[in-house]
Design a protein around this motif. Structure first.
Motif: not given
Length: 594
Positions: A391, A371-373, A569, A375
């Motif tokens: 997340s 996952h994107e941190s 994402k 986001l």
């Protein structure tokens, strides 16, 4: 519904009970696929009778791996990562009473490959798609008589956090200046038994909040941040998370602050923080929390369900920290990682039992994130006054930790009587039970696309008589999550209702009979789940097209005016516009072992 923490557990049980009841009450031409025969059982998605418990062969799954100069089959258990694309699989079959049969490997639905005997293994090439995070692999040795030994293994096509890894960016929270202003009175009353004069976000390098209050005519003004000691230790093994409170610009010494009247859980938390003791500063005993929510009525379905769970030594640890770089005058930003651990050691502090953070837990390597941190953590883009950035890895880990090893036992004759085909009529003295358990590797949230998904693969339903297992099913349920809200008149008052929508993905949802001593093969690969979910909202008292469940947020002293959700994402963002909120409505946390 007040029992927010028990909501998911209730939904799972209702889904499974209605599934069995709905299937047994319909005709073969309706929502069941009938006709289990020796000739038809080899096709993809065809129903296959399961052998009895004592007649089943032992099945093991292997994956061909190449590592430098070494190559060969490696045994694959639940949660094994296979990636995406075509992989060579091996199957070994041992024992059973029906002799040698043909071996098939499938995704539980319409994709199936026959594995052919090559030396010690039945071998096949199997394609794993990129669209699904998990693949509940169904392996069947089908005999000439139309019966089969079966095994299910959950494989991962995308990496994720391991059970012993802490996902530090699991949760992000944005709290607007407007909401902090609403909260300053009730939050102060709850924490220090008097309102705060000022509570607002602060745009500073080392703080996220600014507060003003006065105690015994002593004015106090301070910037506040929560500093996490893990910040520079991401790659060390066996990290024990802790947090430190950073008070700057305070008008009185910290020693005097510790003499303020504080609830015992907050005093213990601050002592952990200021004394630098290892372990998270916040731990919540899930046994006490869920027990308090269950209710005590004899006819309370929630009490029966939650009473089946053994969470006495299961704790939720919260690794909390402030994020000054994402905070400005519009909103304060906090980050957190959630970690659930069972059978933890405990200690007594000031007469209260606290969980000890387990050894052997390391930080989830950021280079392996799926996952994107954080986001969505942008105060300037907020539509509401609070936003929560989830997340998929941390929520999946939380759900798995909560349900791992738990067994729901249902022995109510009235409930079981709704399942006449699968549960036969027995004398009153016969103990009839449904045991429902969960495969931790099959529980996941998937937020990669615009639709948030909840995956419940390989949920086991076992029917028992006087302690003896009679049949077992494995159910895979994949759902699209949706949320909304509406206002509703409740006894003459307007209440805010949080609506939860669950939409079935039929092609990813299956039912398989794995063991069968009673002859219920008609359930195998049946197509009842799609029909069930079309009818489920009405079964639960709502409209045919309405939400599955509605939570009364007003019962928790939260008044909503709007909500927004989005996902991509690997992150899911929930924003709420809150008109009024009293945090004491959530004070069940303080009595649950924090």
């Amino acid at each position: 519904m007040k029992n927010l923490k028990g909501l998911l557990l209730s939904v799972l049980v209702l889904l499974l009970l209605f599934a069995l009841g709905g299937c047994s009450g319909s005709s073969d031409s309706d929502i069941l696929t009938s006709g289990v025969g020796a000739e038809s059982c080899y096709g993809a998605g065809a129903p296959v009778n399961a052998v009895a418990y004592g007649d089943a062969a032992t099945i093991k799954l292997y994956v061909w791996e190449e590592d430098g100069e070494e190559e060969g089959f490696v045994e694959a258990s639940n949660g094994y990562y296979v990636g995406q694309g075509t992989r060579t699989l091996g199957v070994q079959v041992d024992g059973g009473v029906n002799g040698r049969g043909r071996v098939f490997v499938s995704d539980g639905g319409g994709y199936q490959v026959e594995a052919l005997l090559e030396g010690d293994y039945y071998v096949c090439d199997f394609r794993f798609g990129a669209e699904n995070m998990l693949c509940p692999l169904l392996i069947q040795e089908i005999y000439a008589n139309g019966y089969a030994s079966k095994k299910k293994v959950i494989l991962r096509t995308r990496p994720g956090a391991k059970d012993n890894e802490l996902v530090r960016d699991g949760l992000g929270v944005l709290v607007s200046a407007g909401l902090l202003d609403i909260l300053k009175g009730p939050l102060g009353d709850m924490l220090i038994e008097q309102p705060l004069d000022v509570l607002e976000p602060v745009d500073a390098n080392d703080a996220i909040l600014y507060a003003e209050l006065e105690i015994e005519e002593i004015p106090i003004n301070t910037n506040i941040n929560i500093n996490d000691e893990l910040e520079d230790k991401l790659y060390q093994e066996n990290i024990k998370p802790m947090m430190a409170l950073n008070l700057t610009n305070t008008s009185i010494p910290i020693g005097d602050i510790l003499e303020l009247p504080l609830p015992s859980w907050l005093a213990n938390m601050l002592m952990n923080i200021l004394m630098g003791e290892p372990g998270p500063a916040m731990d919540i005993g899930l046994g006490g929390l869920l027990g308090g929510l269950a209710g005590d009525g004899e006819d309370d379905m929630m009490a029966m369900i939650l009473g089946s769970f053994d969470l006495e030594d299961t704790y939720l640890f919260l690794d909390l920290y402030g994020m000054p770089d994402m905070t400005n005058d519009a909103a304060a930003a906090l980050g957190a990682g959630l970690y659930v651990a069972g059978s933890v050691e405990t200690e007594i502090k000031d007469g209260e039992v606290h969980g000890i953070f387990p050894d052997g837990v390391s930080v989830f390597d950021p280079d392996n994130l799926t996952h994107e941190s954080f986001l969505y953590m942008d105060p300037g883009a907020m539509q509401g006054n609070i936003g929560v950035d989830f997340s998929q890895d941390n929520l999946s880990q939380f759900l798995g930790g909560l349900l791992d090893g738990q067994v729901l036992k249902i022995d109510d004759k009235d409930i079981l009587g709704e399942i006449p085909v699968a549960v036969p009529d027995r004398p009153d003295e016969c103990l009839q039970e449904l045991w429902i358990s969960f495969n931790r590797a099959g529980l996941a949230f998937d937020f990669m696309a615009s639709q948030a998904l909840l995956i419940l693969d390989d949920v086991s339903i076992e029917y028992r008589e006087d302690g003896s297992a009679r049949w077992q099913m494995s159910v895979d349920i994949n759902l699209i999550l949706g949320m909304g809200m509406h206002k509703e008149d409740v006894e003459g008052e307007e209440h805010s209702m949080l609506d939860i929508y669950l939409t079935l993905i039929p092609e990813l949802s299956h039912c398989h009979v794995m063991r069968d001593n009673l002859g219920i093969g008609i359930f195998d690969h049946s197509a009842f789940i799609e029909t069930l979910f079309a009818e489920l909202p009405a079964m639960l008292g709502g409209g045919a097209t309405g939400p599955l469940l509605s939570l009364d947020m007003s019962d928790m002293d939260i008044e909503l005016s709007n909500i927004w959700t989005s996902s991509k994402k690997g992150r899911c963002f929930l924003e709420m516009a809150i008109d009024e909120m009293d945090p004491s409505g959530l004070c069940f946390i303080s009595s649950a072992g924090m």
